[in-house]
Design an enzyme around this catalytic site. Structure first.
Site, PDB file in Angstrom:
ATOM      1  N   GLY A  60     -19.323  88.794  30.523  1.00 60.10           N
ATOM      2  CA  GLY A  60     -18.867  88.250  29.242  1.00 60.10           C
ATOM      3  C   GLY A  60     -17.431  88.608  28.895  1.00 60.10           C
ATOM      4  O   GLY A  60     -16.998  88.442  27.757  1.00 60.10           O
ATOM      5  N   GLU A  78     -27.717  94.463  29.845  1.00 58.13           N
ATOM      6  CA  GLU A  78     -27.915  94.451  28.389  1.00 58.13           C
ATOM      7  C   GLU A  78     -29.261  95.095  28.023  1.00 58.13           C
ATOM      8  O   GLU A  78     -29.393  95.716  26.968  1.00 58.13           O
ATOM      9  CB  GLU A  78     -27.814  93.002  27.869  1.00 58.13           C
ATOM     10  CG  GLU A  78     -26.367  92.513  27.932  1.00 58.13           C
ATOM     11  CD  GLU A  78     -26.189  91.041  28.274  1.00 58.13           C
ATOM     12  OE1 GLU A  78     -27.144  90.273  28.131  1.00 58.13           O
ATOM     13  OE2 GLU A  78     -25.068  90.667  28.687  1.00 58.13           O
ATOM     14  N   SER A 119     -18.900  86.874  34.607  1.00 58.67           N
ATOM     15  CA  SER A 119     -17.831  85.890  34.440  1.00 58.67           C
ATOM     16  C   SER A 119     -17.703  84.940  35.625  1.00 58.67           C
ATOM     17  O   SER A 119     -16.589  84.524  35.980  1.00 58.67           O
ATOM     18  CB  SER A 119     -16.493  86.579  34.135  1.00 58.67           C
ATOM     19  OG  SER A 119     -16.595  87.316  32.928  1.00 58.67           O
ATOM     20  N   GLU A 161     -24.212  92.790  39.134  1.00 57.33           N
ATOM     21  CA  GLU A 161     -23.436  92.403  37.962  1.00 57.33           C
ATOM     22  C   GLU A 161     -22.635  93.606  37.468  1.00 57.33           C
ATOM     23  O   GLU A 161     -23.177  94.445  36.720  1.00 57.33           O
ATOM     24  CB  GLU A 161     -24.358  91.932  36.836  1.00 57.33           C
ATOM     25  CG  GLU A 161     -25.171  90.709  37.168  1.00 57.33           C
ATOM     26  CD  GLU A 161     -25.571  89.937  35.903  1.00 57.33           C
ATOM     27  OE1 GLU A 161     -25.216  88.758  35.806  1.00 57.33           O
ATOM     28  OE2 GLU A 161     -26.203  90.521  35.009  1.00 57.33           O
ATOM     29  N   ASN A 174     -28.557  82.254  33.104  1.00 56.35           N
ATOM     30  CA  ASN A 174     -29.130  83.183  32.128  1.00 56.35           C
ATOM     31  C   ASN A 174     -28.588  82.811  30.750  1.00 56.35           C
ATOM     32  O   ASN A 174     -27.445  83.105  30.433  1.00 56.35           O
ATOM     33  CB  ASN A 174     -28.744  84.624  32.502  1.00 56.35           C
ATOM     34  CG  ASN A 174     -29.285  85.637  31.500  1.00 56.35           C
ATOM     35  OD1 ASN A 174     -30.054  85.283  30.594  1.00 56.35           O
ATOM     36  ND2 ASN A 174     -28.883  86.886  31.652  1.00 56.35           N
ATOM     37  N   TRP A 175     -29.446  82.150  29.973  1.00 60.49           N
ATOM     38  CA  TRP A 175     -28.983  81.688  28.650  1.00 60.49           C
ATOM     39  C   TRP A 175     -28.956  82.812  27.620  1.00 60.49           C
ATOM     40  O   TRP A 175     -28.509  82.619  26.494  1.00 60.49           O
ATOM     41  CB  TRP A 175     -29.892  80.543  28.152  1.00 60.49           C
ATOM     42  CG  TRP A 175     -29.755  79.272  28.933  1.00 60.49           C
ATOM     43  CD1 TRP A 175     -28.823  78.989  29.894  1.00 60.49           C
ATOM     44  CD2 TRP A 175     -30.585  78.095  28.823  1.00 60.49           C
ATOM     45  NE1 TRP A 175     -29.019  77.721  30.388  1.00 60.49           N
ATOM     46  CE2 TRP A 175     -30.087  77.151  29.742  1.00 60.49           C
ATOM     47  CE3 TRP A 175     -31.682  77.752  28.046  1.00 60.49           C
ATOM     48  CZ2 TRP A 175     -30.659  75.884  29.903  1.00 60.49           C
ATOM     49  CZ3 TRP A 175     -32.262  76.491  28.200  1.00 60.49           C
ATOM     50  CH2 TRP A 175     -31.744  75.567  29.114  1.00 60.49           C
ATOM     51  N   LYS A 176     -29.499  83.950  27.967  1.00 60.38           N
ATOM     52  CA  LYS A 176     -29.545  85.115  27.052  1.00 60.38           C
ATOM     53  C   LYS A 176     -30.118  84.688  25.696  1.00 60.38           C
ATOM     54  O   LYS A 176     -30.976  83.805  25.645  1.00 60.38           O
ATOM     55  CB  LYS A 176     -28.148  85.750  26.939  1.00 60.38           C
ATOM     56  CG  LYS A 176     -27.560  86.083  28.317  1.00 60.38           C
ATOM     57  CD  LYS A 176     -26.330  86.942  28.260  1.00 60.38           C
ATOM     58  CE  LYS A 176     -25.829  87.205  29.675  1.00 60.38           C
ATOM     59  NZ  LYS A 176     -24.684  88.091  29.719  1.00 60.38           N
ATOM     60  N   GLY A 231     -23.913  83.546  33.104  1.00 65.29           N
ATOM     61  CA  GLY A 231     -24.206  83.649  31.675  1.00 65.29           C
ATOM     62  C   GLY A 231     -23.486  82.557  30.900  1.00 65.29           C
ATOM     63  O   GLY A 231     -23.925  81.402  30.858  1.00 65.29           O
ATOM     64  N   GLY A 232     -22.361  82.900  30.315  1.00 63.84           N
ATOM     65  CA  GLY A 232     -21.616  81.987  29.436  1.00 63.84           C
ATOM     66  C   GLY A 232     -21.444  80.581  29.990  1.00 63.84           C
ATOM     67  O   GLY A 232     -21.712  79.581  29.288  1.00 63.84           O
ATOM     68  N   HIS A 278     -31.452  93.744  33.455  1.00 63.26           N
ATOM     69  CA  HIS A 278     -30.103  93.275  33.116  1.00 63.26           C
ATOM     70  C   HIS A 278     -29.373  94.407  32.390  1.00 63.26           C
ATOM     71  O   HIS A 278     -29.989  95.167  31.644  1.00 63.26           O
ATOM     72  CB  HIS A 278     -30.197  92.032  32.216  1.00 63.26           C
ATOM     73  CG  HIS A 278     -28.877  91.355  32.064  1.00 63.26           C
ATOM     74  ND1 HIS A 278     -27.920  91.816  31.198  1.00 63.26           N
ATOM     75  CD2 HIS A 278     -28.347  90.282  32.690  1.00 63.26           C
ATOM     76  CE1 HIS A 278     -26.853  91.041  31.298  1.00 63.26           C
ATOM     77  NE2 HIS A 278     -27.076  90.101  32.202  1.00 63.26           N
TER      78      HIS A 278
END
Ligand code: 13P
Length: 251
Positions: free
Chosen positions: A171, A95, A211, A165, A9-11, A232-233, A93
């Site tokens: 993050g 977010e 994470s 999640e 997930n590159w967001k 993600g990251g 998600h």
């Protein structure tokens, strides 16, 4: 235990050239398992084109409109995504829930839009830190799952991927321990068994996000009910992401 699925997930990260570069680097590899890349909608077409000769790479949107089509300025429909070749979509998600106020009702509609257009929904659930502090994490996740799954056609349920999640792990570098993650995944699996029986429950993938990185992926993926990761990251760093995918291939 089925094959592990790793989802990037590159967001809202990377510019167009970086997204193309990262896609090119990923697409040059041979993979044993399917993997999913979720770039910004703006880059979907380019990423699809770059990855078209690598049958293992699927492309996902990070969101979809709840509406079919029409006067909804700024929205992108499931039908539009499908017409590009997008085959997965992240829904709900944390977010989106937190910053855009998305709740169960709209998320159900979005999942149904995906299913109607043959797009696999990656449905995200997870508790906030204070829910866990109050020992209410199971209750919160149960509510998130059942309010949505209850309104989805039973014949389509097995197409849904669930992503657990925990919000406090996203993050933050604070991963759920393999024990905590497995405990919730098995809880989710049991909810699905109770409602739909064990056959459906075994076909549904439940992936972990929060994470997830190259150092903890192995211990997480080893767990019986963890079918992969939503990353993600670490998915923005080519070497790290490939290492996580390779770990997934060990099982
Ligand atoms: P991080 O891997 O950066 O914690 O993000 C997880 C996530 O939200 C994936 O959807």
């Amino acid at each position: 235990m089925g094959k592990k699925l790793v989802i990037a997930n590159w967001k809202m990260n990377l510019d167009y050239y970086q997204a193309r570069e990262l896609s090119k680097m990923i697409s040059k590899n041979n993979f044993k398992n399917d993997l999913v890349v979720a770039p910004s909608n703006l880059y979907l077409k380019a990423v699809l084109k770059i990855c078209e000769n690598n049958p293992q790479i699927m492309v996902s949107s990070q969101n979809v409109s709840e509406y079919d089509n029409g006067a909804y300025t700024g929205e992108v429909s499931a039908k539009m995504l499908k017409s590009l070749g997008v085959s997965y979509c992240i829904i709900g998600h944390s977010e989106r829930r937190l910053y855009f106020g998305e709740e169960s009702k709209v998320l159900t509609t979005k999942i149904n839009q995906c299913l109607k257009n043959n797009i696999v929904p990656i449905f995200c659930v997870g508790e906030q830190e204070n829910d866990r502090d109050k020992n209410e994490h199971f209750k919160v996740v149960k509510n998130q799952i059942l309010t949505v799954l209850d309104k989805i056609n039973v014949t389509s349920i097995k197409k849904v991927i669930v992503a657990y999640e925990p919000v406090w792990a996203i993050g933050t570098g604070k991963t759920a321990t393999p024990y905590q993650a497995q405990e919730m995944h098995s809880y989710i699996r049991n909810l699905i068994i109770e409602k739909y029986g064990s056959e459906i429950s075994e076909t549904i993938k439940i992936v972990y996000g929060g994470s997830c990185n190259k150092n903890n992926a192995k211990d997480l993926f080893k767990q019986k009910d963890i079918d992969g990761g939503l990353v993600g990251g670490a998915s923005l760093i080519f070497d790290d992401f490939i290492e996580i995918v390779r770990i997934g291939e060990l099982f």
